[in-house]
Design an enzyme around this catalytic site. Structure first.
Site, PDB file in Angstrom:
ATOM      1  N   GLY A 131     -33.805  15.754 -29.486  1.00 37.53           N
ATOM      2  CA  GLY A 131     -33.710  14.329 -29.214  1.00 37.53           C
ATOM      3  C   GLY A 131     -32.580  14.060 -28.241  1.00 37.53           C
ATOM      4  CG  ASP A 132     -31.062  11.392 -24.455  1.00 36.91           C
ATOM      5  OD1 ASP A 132     -29.939  11.939 -24.507  1.00 36.91           O
ATOM      6  OD2 ASP A 132     -31.450  10.776 -23.446  1.00 36.91           O
ATOM      7  CB  CYS A 133     -26.858  12.282 -27.310  1.00 34.07           C
ATOM      8  SG  CYS A 133     -26.873  13.992 -26.738  1.00 34.07           S
TER       9      CYS A 133
END
Length: 797
Positions: free
Chosen positions: A309-311
């Site tokens: 996942g993106d942060c």
């Protein structure tokens, strides 16, 4: 060595701000940053290798190099307690000291050089080469250059990893498309074309980072991001964290995902990052259609490749998207949909609760962690000191050709937009004194864009010109958006009056365009345009450098006869100042082309950036060079040379290139060396290029296709290939061959299928259509690629 801002400090300041952006197009969620996220999430990379010689793991299957990667990873994961398993589901994995498994940091950056690493303060491992931003590198139209850059980045990354200062995977490349000109992160991308440019960049960068296609071992693990439909930060208060992008199947298949297909199927990328935004109501990181049906079942993502996942994106499934009822359910939805690793803390902080509530099983967690470790195994993480790449050290960083390549990439990426003959400057001219003015004149870290580590050196335009044969007088004149004081512009005019020639270096920078920040307009900053106009009114020779990743409307400069030359310099990296000076003085000749459209300012003022529809309709004038119905200031693909070239159809091309092809016969051909028949060239677009001028120069070209075959509306044209010829001497000629594949001729129907239609087609050289090859496809239309039915396999909780 000039210092560079710490990427950790930048991100620490940036990401919580991004999480706090309200999205005014939705219910007011009163978004706040996840208070637990960033202190742990932002830890810089670096880890030790597991001890497979005498440590606790040495007698287990994970250290058996003869076993299959999946089996080795599964054996390792089976040794973990549930608590240990949970503690390895995030980007900052805690390892398992009990069994000798070191902690591991998944988050490492390599957009245009090693970043987010544990840099030392001085000496060894205190810097990494900072190449031009991808938007600049792509403008060079040199796929070999992309691969060379990625190869050097992977060598430097391996050296940092071997010293315990980096990881084996990188959160790069960014292969989203630069669709709307206000986007703050367009600088990180290869431009606005998806099928040809973004896909080519993805292939060359990924195979350079990973050490080839099906490399064994992987040199590093590339991550293709951001999947999918992500190209807005905070335009008009529409936060990337809560945006629900409405995208038709047609546009999703044609524009927002083909580069991810190439990254997965052809380049064999081992990691993909899901994005912050939702598409058609479903956040990307909890979108099983994206992560399973498309990525794994249709795009042929590698076995045990993992999705990160993106942060903070898993948290955003709950807040602000509201797709899940709480953060625990957001974590459960995401892992079950196919997000294997959480860049954040939603997984490790909430999986105990999710497990207790029977929202997830141990098997769900094991699947994600096994995929991560299977990829690390393929990169030699458990293979011992004799594994390839383990012997790369700091001496390899210093001895690589990185600094020369950084300069070469910068020089090849600079685009000449306008030239009335003033360029290149010559020593025989009357120019002795140059006034260098503007906010980019003495740029250092400014030239790097975003996502950079400390560079070994930074050459500003001022420094480069001071080392030239010209006398240089410098004053800033104005900053990017404001004047430094009330007399700065008048001081600049006085300096300019005393010089023989004026260079104004300006444009936009990361104060206007960056992550979490879109532009509100695409005009030149008014303070800069005012000063340029005053400088032009002096009647002295004037060269303007337009810097930055996004385009600005330069029509006022294009139409002003007192602006003698206009250059787009992008973000040219650590050697950017030298490259710009060498282009201006004629030591190098420009040959790059724009990989974005320069729209008139009105485009961004009246057309909302959140409208994802590519095709013109109603108030939508059409997006990108394929569909835009207006008149651009400078076209996608525009770029001038210092010399003159003529291009003609290659002798014998009439026999080499047939003028009629039956679709059934084409698709029935044997295709050795190609996975699919449609990947084969239908024909080679072959042209002879002659330098009829008096200067040696590279030559770049784009091949466009246009047709009225298939249903309306029809695109203006679309890019099917490009190439760069090096060092064409005056009076000499070279032959350029651009393969035109079967698939590149297909169009996308409303269901998302790629269809090859019968009809008349033309392949044309560049925007000027210097060479045109016409041919006909006969027979019945054929579906080359079937887009799957969009449905969610996992219901939200």
């Amino acid at each position: 060595m000039p210092g560079a801002a710490s990427i950790v400090a930048v991100l620490a300041a940036l990401l919580p701000t991004a999480l706090g952006q309200a999205n005014q197009s939705y219910v007011d969620y009163n978004i706040e940053a996840n208070p637990d996220l960033f202190s742990e999430c932002l830890e810089t990379g670096g880890t030790s290798f597991p001890d497979c010689e005498s440590g606790p793991l040495s007698k287990t299957l994970v250290c058996d190099t003869s076993a299959k990667p999946h089996d080795r990873a599964a054996a390792l994961v089976s040794l973990l307690t549930f608590e240990e398993l949970v503690n390895n589901t995030a980007n900052t994995g805690h390892g398992a000291p009990r069994i000798g498994l070191p902690a591991y940091q998944v988050w490492n950056e390599a957009l245009h050089g090693v970043a987010h690493a544990d840099f030392s303060d001085a000496g060894d491992f205190s810097w990494s080469t900072s190449f031009p931003q991808p938007i600049s590198t792509m403008a060079a139209l040199n796929r070999t250059l992309i691969h060379q850059i990625a190869t050097i980045i992977s060598t430097q990354g391996r050296a940092f990893m071997n010293a315990g200062r980096y990881g084996l995977d990188v959160y790069s490349p960014n292969i989203n498309t630069f669709r709307h000109p206000v986007w703050g992160r367009g600088q990180e991308t290869p431009g606005e074309d998806a099928y040809c440019l973004a896909s080519t960049y993805a292939y060359e960068y990924i195979t350079g980072i990973q050490g080839g296609v099906d490399a064994n071992p992987l040199k590093l693990i590339a991550t293709a991001k951001h999947y999918a439909g992500y190209d807005i930060e905070n335009w008009d208060n529409h936060s990337r964290l809560g945006n629900d992008m409405q995208i038709t199947q047609q546009d999703l298949a044609e524009y927002y995902t083909p580069q991810f297909l190439v990254a997965s199927r052809d380049a064999k990328v081992h990691s993909v990052m899901c994005s912050y935004n939702a598409v058609n109501g479903v956040p990307s990181c909890s979108n099983s259609f994206f992560l399973q049906t498309l990525l794994r079942d249709t795009f042929d993502f590698v076995e045990d490749g993992y999705v990160s996942g993106d942060c903070g994106a898993v948290y955003n499934v709950f807040n602000p998207h509201g797709y899940a009822t709480n953060e625990s359910s957001a974590a459960a939805d995401s892992i079950r949909a196919g997000t294997d690793i959480d860049c954040g803390v939603s997984y490790p902080r909430h999986f105990q609760e999710s497990f207790h509530d029977q929202e997830v099983s141990r098997q769900d967690l094991e699947r994600g962690v096994t995929r991560l470790y299977a990829s690390l195994i393929r990169a030699g993480y458990f293979d011992g000191k004799t594994s390839p790449y383990r012997n790369i050290t700091w001496s390899d960083v210093v001895s690589t050709n990185a600094q020369n390549l950084s300069y070469e990439a910068a020089a090849q990426s600079i685009v000449l937009l306008k030239n009335d003959g003033i360029l290149p400057l010559t020593t025989s001219s009357s120019t002795k004194t140059i006034a260098l003015i503007g906010p980019w004149a003495n740029a250092t870290t400014q030239m790097l864009g975003n996502y950079y580590g400390p560079a070994p050196y930074l050459i500003s335009p001022l420094q480069a010109f001071q080392d030239s044969e010209y006398k240089i007088t410098y004053t800033i004149g104005t900053n990017t958006t404001t004047d430094p004081d009330s007399t700065s512009q008048s001081t600049a005019l006085t300096t300019a009056k005393e010089a023989d020639l004026i260079i104004f270096a300006g444009g936009i920078d990361n104060t206007l365009e960056t992550e979490a920040q879109d532009r509100s307009n695409i005009t030149w900053p008014s303070n800069q345009l005012s000063l340029i106009t005053k400088l032009a009114d002096l009647g002295k020779p004037l060269i303007v450098l337009q810097m930055g990743g996004g385009q600005v409307d330069s029509s006022a400069l294009k139409n002003n006869k007192n602006v003698n030359a206009l250059i787009w310099g992008g973000y040219p990296g650590q050697s950017g100042g030298q490259a710009l000076a060498d282009i201006i003085t004629g030591k190098r000749a420009p040959a790059a082309r724009l990989v974005t459209t320069q729209y008139p300012a009105e485009y961004a003022e009246v057309f909302p950036a959140i409208d994802m529809n590519l095709r013109p309709n109603g108030s939508n004038p059409g997006q990108t060079y394929m569909w835009y119905t207006g008149t651009p200031v400078y076209e996608f693909g525009h770029g001038l040379f210092y010399t003159n070239f003529t291009a003609s159809a290659s002798a014998g091309s009439g026999t080499k290139n047939r003028t009629s092809f039956n679709i059934d016969e084409v698709l029935g051909r044997p295709h050795p060396g190609y996975k699919l028949v449609e990947q084969m060239p239908l024909l080679n677009f072959t042209v002879d290029v002659k330098n009829t001028g008096d200067r040696v120069s590279d030559y770049t070209a784009m091949a466009f296709v246009n047709t009225t075959a298939g249903p309306a509306p029809h695109p203006n044209k679309w890019l099917v290939g490009f190439d760069r010829l090096s060092a064409v001497e005056p009076g000499s000629a070279k032959t350029m061959v651009i393969p035109v594949t079967v698939d590149s001729l297909a169009r996308t129907d409303e269901e998302g299928n790629r269809v090859l239609y019968p009809g008349r087609y033309e392949v044309a050289l560049n925007n000027e259509r210097e060479v045109v090859l016409g041919f006909t496809l006969t027979g019945e239309k054929a579906v080359l690629f079937k887009w799957p039915k969009e449905e969610q396999l996992i219901a939200p909780q």
